[in-house]
Design an enzyme around this catalytic site. Sequence first.
Site, PDB file in Angstrom:
ATOM      1  N   ASP A   1      -2.498   2.360   7.009  1.00 33.63           N
ATOM      2  CA  ASP A   1      -1.742   2.050   8.216  1.00 33.63           C
ATOM      3  C   ASP A   1      -0.848   3.255   8.526  1.00 33.63           C
ATOM      4  O   ASP A   1      -0.613   4.097   7.654  1.00 33.63           O
ATOM      5  CB  ASP A   1      -0.910   0.788   7.962  1.00 33.63           C
TER       6      ASP A   1
ATOM      7  N   ASP B   1       2.360   3.198  11.039  1.00 31.89           N
ATOM      8  CA  ASP B   1       3.775   2.918  11.283  1.00 31.89           C
ATOM      9  C   ASP B   1       4.460   2.334  10.055  1.00 31.89           C
ATOM     10  O   ASP B   1       4.067   1.275   9.543  1.00 31.89           O
ATOM     11  CB  ASP B   1       3.923   1.959  12.457  1.00 31.89           C
TER      12      ASP B   1
ATOM     13  N   THR C   1      -4.781   2.012  12.777  1.00 28.74           N
ATOM     14  CA  THR C   1      -3.505   1.831  13.455  1.00 28.74           C
ATOM     15  C   THR C   1      -3.664   1.270  14.861  1.00 28.74           C
ATOM     16  O   THR C   1      -4.695   1.476  15.510  1.00 28.74           O
ATOM     17  CB  THR C   1      -2.758   3.180  13.525  1.00 28.74           C
ATOM     18  N   ALA C   2      -2.627   0.580  15.319  1.00 26.84           N
ATOM     19  CA  ALA C   2      -2.595   0.089  16.697  1.00 26.84           C
ATOM     20  C   ALA C   2      -2.290   1.202  17.685  1.00 26.84           C
ATOM     21  O   ALA C   2      -2.412   1.013  18.896  1.00 26.84           O
ATOM     22  CB  ALA C   2      -1.555  -1.027  16.830  1.00 26.84           C
TER      23      ALA C   2
ATOM     24  N   LYS D   1      -7.869  -5.051  12.478  1.00 23.69           N
ATOM     25  CA  LYS D   1      -7.986  -3.908  11.565  1.00 23.69           C
ATOM     26  C   LYS D   1      -9.050  -4.179  10.502  1.00 23.69           C
ATOM     27  O   LYS D   1      -9.859  -3.301  10.183  1.00 23.69           O
ATOM     28  CB  LYS D   1      -6.645  -3.624  10.891  1.00 23.69           C
TER      29      LYS D   1
ATOM     30  N   ASN E   1       1.483  -8.563   8.427  1.00 25.08           N
ATOM     31  CA  ASN E   1       0.434  -8.762   9.419  1.00 25.08           C
ATOM     32  C   ASN E   1      -0.867  -8.061   9.046  1.00 25.08           C
ATOM     33  O   ASN E   1      -1.917  -8.367   9.609  1.00 25.08           O
ATOM     34  CB  ASN E   1       0.909  -8.256  10.785  1.00 25.08           C
TER      35      ASN E   1
END
Length: 272
Positions: free
Chosen positions: A25, A27, A131-132, A176, A202
């Site tokens: 990930d 962030d 990642t978003a 994800k 999450n």
Amino acid sequence: MPEQSRAAAVPVEPPQTGHAAAFFDVDNTMMRGASLFAVARKMYSRGAFSVRHALWIAAHQASFLLRGEDLASVHRVRDQALALAAGILVDDMAALGDEIYDEFIASRIWPGTRALAQAHLDAGRPVWLVTATPLEVADVIAARLGLSGALGTVVDQHEGVYTGQLVGEILHGPAKAAAVTELAARESLDLSASWAYSDSYNDVPLLTVVGHPVAINPDVRLRRHALAHNWPVYDFRRGRRAATIGIRAATYSGAVYGLWRGLQMMRRRFHR
């Protein structure tokens, strides 16, 4: 299981058959704070949106730093970011990627997490960001860190301009895990022998799809879940304990005010 905070203690094993990989990930895992906020700051400095929008994004960044990630906030940021993205040239965003990394992201990379990624690369494993963050920015981060690639949120475009709509869903939560599973099928990766790293509860779907889940700088719920399931927990914030305590002790309005002052300075420089 006792927590650990040194990258050297991570159980990175010799290369295995089956093409194991590592997934990170971004962030609060690979970097401190939210990468989307770095994008927003740069776009604001180029006059892409108003002070009101900048303050709204700054408030959500402050909340993220102080309290961690929650799904409702992710969706609000997604909707606002998509609205702001409509009409922006794809080439402009791609060209800004390196500037965003140099100005806002490079100094926020956690050295401990970076060392983990390098350990996997040295062991012959591909390392992917998941990642978003928009894919264009995620690709730049991966390239600048020397990683294998990135999976990110894909924003729809038409004739070189962002439409403000997503292709599929924002890459968050179960999405994800689905994206990693699809990548594993394409690249012949053995997920049971692979690693995944995240700070957020999450991302439990992502963490549970691999054989070696690891919590990094975890939020409260992920820390509890990780310890209950005997997952390794690495907290690279400990080296900055005094600074972290100071940030968390600040009031919400004080944090937003500090970010607002920074944005005002950027605005003055932009209009000179």
